[in-house]
Design a protein around this motif. Structure first.
Motif, PDB file in Angstrom:
ATOM      1  N   LYS A  71       0.834  -1.206   0.000  1.00 21.37           N
ATOM      2  CA  LYS A  71       0.000   0.000   0.000  1.00 21.37           C
ATOM      3  C   LYS A  71       0.870   1.258   0.000  1.00 21.37           C
ATOM      4  O   LYS A  71       0.618   2.203  -0.762  1.00 21.37           O
ATOM      5  CB  LYS A  71      -0.923  -0.024   1.219  1.00 21.37           C
ATOM      6  N   ILE A  72       1.892   1.258   0.829  1.00 19.53           N
ATOM      7  CA  ILE A  72       2.782   2.420   0.912  1.00 19.53           C
ATOM      8  C   ILE A  72       3.556   2.602  -0.392  1.00 19.53           C
ATOM      9  O   ILE A  72       3.677   3.720  -0.911  1.00 19.53           O
ATOM     10  CB  ILE A  72       3.742   2.265   2.104  1.00 19.53           C
ATOM     11  N   ALA A  73       4.074   1.503  -0.937  1.00 21.83           N
ATOM     12  CA  ALA A  73       4.841   1.595  -2.184  1.00 21.83           C
ATOM     13  C   ALA A  73       3.968   2.099  -3.327  1.00 21.83           C
ATOM     14  O   ALA A  73       4.413   2.913  -4.149  1.00 21.83           O
ATOM     15  CB  ALA A  73       5.440   0.232  -2.529  1.00 21.83           C
ATOM     16  N   ALA A  74       2.723   1.641  -3.386  1.00 22.30           N
ATOM     17  CA  ALA A  74       1.819   2.089  -4.459  1.00 22.30           C
ATOM     18  C   ALA A  74       1.529   3.581  -4.339  1.00 22.30           C
ATOM     19  O   ALA A  74       1.565   4.321  -5.333  1.00 22.30           O
ATOM     20  CB  ALA A  74       0.526   1.283  -4.412  1.00 22.30           C
ATOM     21  N   GLN A  75       1.253   4.045  -3.130  1.00 16.94           N
ATOM     22  CA  GLN A  75       0.941   5.465  -2.936  1.00 16.94           C
ATOM     23  C   GLN A  75       2.169   6.340  -3.197  1.00 16.94           C
ATOM     24  O   GLN A  75       2.064   7.398  -3.830  1.00 16.94           O
ATOM     25  CB  GLN A  75       0.418   5.685  -1.517  1.00 16.94           C
ATOM     26  N   ALA A  76       3.327   5.913  -2.697  1.00 16.82           N
ATOM     27  CA  ALA A  76       4.548   6.688  -2.922  1.00 16.82           C
ATOM     28  C   ALA A  76       4.896   6.739  -4.403  1.00 16.82           C
ATOM     29  O   ALA A  76       5.358   7.768  -4.915  1.00 16.82           O
ATOM     30  CB  ALA A  76       5.707   6.069  -2.128  1.00 16.82           C
ATOM     31  N   THR A  77       4.657   5.634  -5.114  1.00 16.85           N
ATOM     32  CA  THR A  77       4.943   5.586  -6.541  1.00 16.85           C
ATOM     33  C   THR A  77       4.032   6.523  -7.318  1.00 16.85           C
ATOM     34  O   THR A  77       4.491   7.272  -8.198  1.00 16.85           O
ATOM     35  CB  THR A  77       4.786   4.148  -7.071  1.00 16.85           C
ATOM     36  N   LEU A  78       2.737   6.516  -7.021  1.00 14.11           N
ATOM     37  CA  LEU A  78       1.805   7.419  -7.701  1.00 14.11           C
ATOM     38  C   LEU A  78       2.168   8.873  -7.448  1.00 14.11           C
ATOM     39  O   LEU A  78       2.148   9.702  -8.377  1.00 14.11           O
ATOM     40  CB  LEU A  78       0.375   7.138  -7.232  1.00 14.11           C
ATOM     41  N   LEU A  79       2.511   9.205  -6.214  1.00 14.04           N
ATOM     42  CA  LEU A  79       2.904  10.569  -5.885  1.00 14.04           C
ATOM     43  C   LEU A  79       4.190  10.955  -6.609  1.00 14.04           C
ATOM     44  O   LEU A  79       4.305  12.070  -7.156  1.00 14.04           O
ATOM     45  CB  LEU A  79       3.089  10.699  -4.369  1.00 14.04           C
ATOM     46  N   ALA A  80       5.141  10.035  -6.660  1.00 18.25           N
ATOM     47  CA  ALA A  80       6.410  10.304  -7.341  1.00 18.25           C
ATOM     48  C   ALA A  80       6.208  10.463  -8.843  1.00 18.25           C
ATOM     49  O   ALA A  80       6.841  11.321  -9.484  1.00 18.25           O
ATOM     50  CB  ALA A  80       7.402   9.184  -7.059  1.00 18.25           C
ATOM     51  N   MET A  81       5.334   9.642  -9.437  1.00 21.29           N
ATOM     52  CA  MET A  81       5.074   9.747 -10.872  1.00 21.29           C
ATOM     53  C   MET A  81       4.434  11.092 -11.218  1.00 21.29           C
ATOM     54  O   MET A  81       4.785  11.727 -12.219  1.00 21.29           O
ATOM     55  CB  MET A  81       4.181   8.597 -11.332  1.00 21.29           C
ATOM     56  N   THR A 136       3.325   9.858   6.803  1.00 24.36           N
ATOM     57  CA  THR A 136       4.730  10.278   6.884  1.00 24.36           C
ATOM     58  C   THR A 136       5.641   9.303   6.137  1.00 24.36           C
ATOM     59  O   THR A 136       6.642   9.713   5.542  1.00 24.36           O
ATOM     60  CB  THR A 136       5.175  10.383   8.351  1.00 24.36           C
ATOM     61  N   ILE A 137       5.291   8.012   6.152  1.00 24.94           N
ATOM     62  CA  ILE A 137       6.105   7.043   5.399  1.00 24.94           C
ATOM     63  C   ILE A 137       5.982   7.308   3.899  1.00 24.94           C
ATOM     64  O   ILE A 137       6.981   7.339   3.177  1.00 24.94           O
ATOM     65  CB  ILE A 137       5.673   5.597   5.701  1.00 24.94           C
ATOM     66  N   HIS A 141       9.030   8.361   1.497  1.00 25.87           N
ATOM     67  CA  HIS A 141       9.472   7.547   0.365  1.00 25.87           C
ATOM     68  C   HIS A 141       9.405   8.334  -0.940  1.00 25.87           C
ATOM     69  O   HIS A 141      10.255   8.182  -1.815  1.00 25.87           O
ATOM     70  CB  HIS A 141       8.603   6.298   0.250  1.00 25.87           C
ATOM     71  N   ALA A 142       8.377   9.159  -1.080  1.00 32.26           N
ATOM     72  CA  ALA A 142       8.220   9.922  -2.317  1.00 32.26           C
ATOM     73  C   ALA A 142       9.386  10.871  -2.556  1.00 32.26           C
ATOM     74  O   ALA A 142       9.717  11.164  -3.706  1.00 32.26           O
ATOM     75  CB  ALA A 142       6.904  10.698  -2.296  1.00 32.26           C
ATOM     76  N   GLU A 205      12.555  -0.247   1.287  1.00 33.26           N
ATOM     77  CA  GLU A 205      13.241   0.802   2.048  1.00 33.26           C
ATOM     78  C   GLU A 205      13.079   0.580   3.548  1.00 33.26           C
ATOM     79  O   GLU A 205      11.977   0.321   4.039  1.00 33.26           O
ATOM     80  CB  GLU A 205      12.682   2.173   1.658  1.00 33.26           C
ATOM     81  N   ILE A 206      14.179   0.692   4.274  1.00 32.86           N
ATOM     82  CA  ILE A 206      14.108   0.471   5.722  1.00 32.86           C
ATOM     83  C   ILE A 206      14.672   1.625   6.540  1.00 32.86           C
ATOM     84  O   ILE A 206      14.126   1.954   7.599  1.00 32.86           O
ATOM     85  CB  ILE A 206      14.828  -0.846   6.124  1.00 32.86           C
TER      86      ILE A 206
END
Length: 269
Positions: A71-81, A136-137, A141-142, A205-206
């Motif tokens: 879920k976090i990776a998908a949201q961060a990816t959309l925001l980054a794109m 915040t995560i 990430h974004a 990412e950790i």
């Protein structure tokens, strides 16, 4: 002796040794994910089993950590794109004082050590009064995922012929139509590849996550906590194998999407 058509044998051997050195730990984890031994790393392997995969799937804490990371990776990816594409569109042709500084600011989060980025983000969140959690995560990430999208898309923008945009406007297309029918088809593979790389970066990412997660436990944090639980070693090996596969597949996909796109339709120098 070496072939005229290729590299010297010793250089090829050194390359293969380097690859083996990098990938041997991955192979070891993959092997032990199927080992019947339950308490330690023993060699040779005691046997072959799929038991640990079933037990891993049955663990609610593992499923929760996987779902949270996805879920976090998908949201961060959309925001980054979104932000990476907008930034590259704004900067690829613009010429102004301080442009290189702005570009450096985009690259800085991924160039800095993760611990520095994590501390900086944590301080910023505290000043803003934000409680650590999924928001915040994702935003943390974004900050570094934007870089891979930005670099991919701006490189494609630079190879897109300006005459195509001019022709679109001359034919009466508005800005949205030009973006949809001209710009987007030209940058689509670069945008998708950047998104896949961003997803892979975010998913495993950790360091930054440790500073921004609060009580949330993503899959990498779950794995870190497992180091103190030797009885769960087989489960940990299976989860580590899952992380490697889920990280490698987007990277391979991004490679295959962009490897033959040095010259695209209508590209210009």
């Amino acid at each position: 002796m070496h072939s005229d058509a290729g590299s010297p044998w010793w250089l090829r051997a050194a390359a293969w040794m380097g690859l083996a050195f990098m990938h041997l730990p991955i192979a070891v984890i993959a092997m032990y994910a199927f080992n019947t031994e339950s308490s330690s790393f023993s060699f040779p392997l005691q046997g072959f089993t799929l038991e640990w995969f079933g037990k891993t799937y049955a663990r609610q804490d593992v499923r929760d950590a996987v779902w949270l990371s996805l879920k976090i990776a998908a949201q961060a990816t959309l925001l980054a794109m979104l932000l990476g594409t907008m930034a590259s569109a704004a900067l690829y042709k613009a010429q102004f004082f301080g442009k290189e500084t702005v570009t450096l600011l985009f690259i800085l989060p991924i160039a800095l050590p993760g611990i520095v980025t994590g501390i900086a983000l944590l301080s910023a969140y505290k000043l803003a009064g934000l409680e650590s959690g999924i928001l915040t995560i994702v935003t943390g990430h974004a900050t570094f995922c934007i870089v891979v999208v930005y670099n991919n898309v701006i490189a494609r923008f630079r190879r897109t012929s300006p005459s195509m945009l001019e022709a679109s406007m001359d034919l009466g297309a508005d800005g949205f139509q030009t973006f949809r029918y001209v710009i987007l088809p030209n940058i689509a593979t670069a945008l998708l590849a950047g998104g896949m790389l961003a997803f892979a970066l975010s998913f495993d990412e950790i360091i930054v996550t440790t500073f921004t997660a609060g009580s949330e436990r993503t899959l990498p944090i779950w794995l870190l906590n497992q180091l103190s639980k030797p009885r769960d070693t087989p489960i940990t090996n299976v989860v580590a194998l899952m992380v490697m596969l889920m990280t490698a597949l987007p990277i391979l996909g991004a490679y295959y999407l962009t490897r033959d796109t040095d010259s695209v339709a209508g590209s210009g120098k």
